[in-house]
Scaffold this motif. Structure first.
Motif, short mmCIF file in Angstrom:
data_model
loop_
_atom_site.label_atom_id
_atom_site.label_comp_id
_atom_site.label_asym_id
_atom_site.label_seq_id
_atom_site.Cartn_x
_atom_site.Cartn_y
_atom_site.Cartn_z
N LEU A 25 -6.52 2.99 4.82
CA LEU A 25 -6.37 1.83 3.89
C LEU A 25 -5.90 0.63 4.74
O LEU A 25 -6.35 -0.34 4.28
CB LEU A 25 -5.37 2.26 2.89
CG LEU A 25 -5.25 1.39 1.63
CD1 LEU A 25 -6.77 1.19 1.04
CD2 LEU A 25 -4.36 1.83 0.55
N ILE A 74 0.92 -1.34 0.10
CA ILE A 74 -0.02 0.17 -0.08
C ILE A 74 0.96 1.35 -0.03
O ILE A 74 1.93 1.03 0.61
CB ILE A 74 -1.06 -0.12 1.34
CG1 ILE A 74 -0.25 -0.12 2.57
CG2 ILE A 74 -2.04 -1.22 0.88
CD1 ILE A 74 -1.23 0.01 3.66
N LYS A 123 -11.38 7.86 -3.66
CA LYS A 123 -11.65 8.53 -2.32
C LYS A 123 -12.92 9.34 -1.99
O LYS A 123 -13.25 10.17 -3.06
CB LYS A 123 -10.29 9.42 -1.96
CG LYS A 123 -9.02 8.59 -2.13
CD LYS A 123 -7.76 9.52 -1.70
CE LYS A 123 -6.52 8.56 -1.66
NZ LYS A 123 -5.19 9.44 -1.60
N ILE A 176 -13.45 -1.46 -1.68
CA ILE A 176 -12.30 -2.29 -1.24
C ILE A 176 -12.59 -3.52 -1.54
O ILE A 176 -11.54 -4.35 -2.38
CB ILE A 176 -11.91 -2.33 0.26
CG1 ILE A 176 -11.36 -1.05 0.53
CG2 ILE A 176 -10.77 -3.28 0.56
CD1 ILE A 176 -9.79 -0.68 0.35
N ILE A 178 -12.33 6.15 0.65
CA ILE A 178 -12.60 5.01 0.45
C ILE A 178 -13.48 4.14 1.36
O ILE A 178 -13.62 4.52 2.58
CB ILE A 178 -11.10 4.38 0.72
CG1 ILE A 178 -9.94 4.73 -0.26
CG2 ILE A 178 -11.05 2.75 0.71
CD1 ILE A 178 -8.54 4.35 0.01
N THR A 206 -5.88 4.45 -5.83
CA THR A 206 -6.94 5.35 -5.09
C THR A 206 -6.58 6.72 -5.34
O THR A 206 -5.62 7.40 -5.25
CB THR A 206 -6.40 4.84 -3.28
OG1 THR A 206 -4.85 5.41 -3.29
CG2 THR A 206 -6.31 3.36 -3.12
#
Length: 273
Positions: free
Chosen positions: A19, A8, A103, A110, A105, A82
């Motif tokens: 996240l 990430i 965003k 996900i 999120i 993202t």
């Protein structure tokens, strides 16, 4: 199902924390690393070989797009951007089948992104990842700069088909860039695009690798992977890897993987085994 080794990347600590928390709830996800900038993302990808990267686009220094352009197509994981990009960019993503999470999120987005990634991995579709992303970048670039050079010639400029004095001509929006071949460090191919890396910048050119190779000096440019060629003059170090493969160090940040099928191309640089 296979658990996905996940990296990430986000320059904002709170966004990275959020996240991480959301991905930790997903059974198929195994977070193997976190990065706060593009340089770290490239280095961690080479070191950790993740299956998927959740990658922020708008970062200082190297953007998420720069990260993709800076990685070889053959070793590029699946990418889920993202982003808080405006709608026209999301339209380009959709057209080119590029995965993204808008965003702010949420858990549903996900899960959808992870499920799509799992399907693509099972379909062995990952090799088409970089051409899709470059296609989206190209579409966004044209949207931002609608004035094109298709029917226009700048005074004294070279045609994009011209090859003079060992140079490569690149048309980018309303500009023409002329690179000396001696300045090109390495080239990565992705479908109908090539990424030419020179002096810390990456230039995207609409061309196949075969077409570009016909222009390049075969004495200094050698193919070291299925879709990667390097300028031998920029190799600083050769590092043995697993299964007869190698890594080439080009300067401070560039690290290029050499497959065993192509190691003879740089045999003069390899230490005797």
């Amino acid at each position: 199902m296979k658990r996905l080794k996940t990296l990430i990347v986000d320059d904002e600590p709170l966004a990275l924390k959020l996240l991480r928390a959301k991905l930790a709830k997903v059974d198929m996800i195994d977070i193997v690393g976190e990065c706060k900038n593009g340089r770290e993302a490239i280095a961690s990808t080479l070191e950790l070989a993740p299956d998927i990267i959740f990658l922020d686009i708008q970062m200082p220094g190297l953007t998420g797009f720069d990260v993709v352009k800076g990685l070889q197509s053959d070793i590029l994981p699946l990418i889920v951007f993202t982003t808080a990009y405006e709608q026209y960019a999301l339209d380009a993503f959709d057209v080119h089948a590029v995965d993204y999470i808008l965003k702010p999120i949420d858990d549903e987005r996900i899960c959808r992104a992870v499920q799509r990634a799992q399907k693509r991995l099972n379909a062995v579709d990952g090799q088409d990842n970089k051409p899709r992303i470059l296609g989206a970048i190209d579409s966004m670039s044209q949207r931002n700069h609608p004035q094109q050079l298709e029917n226009k010639r700048l005074p004294g400029s070279l045609s994009t088909d011209t090859f003079v004095d060992k140079k490569v001509v690149i048309k980018d929006r309303d500009e023409i860039t002329i690179l000396k071949q001696s300045e090109i460090e390495w080239v990565d191919a992705a479908g109908d695009y090539v990424c030419l890396h020179a002096d810390g910048q990456t230039h995207i050119k609409r061309s196949t690798l075969k077409e570009l190779l016909s222009e390049l000096d075969e004495n200094i440019f050698k193919r070291v992977h299925r879709s990667t060629i390097v300028n031998l003059n920029f190799i600083d170090k050769v590092i043995p890897h697993t299964k007869g493969e190698f890594f080439l160090l080009l300067g401070e940040f560039e690290k290029i993987k050499v497959s065993r099928n192509y190691k003879d191309a740089i045999k003069d640089f390899l230490l005797s085994e």
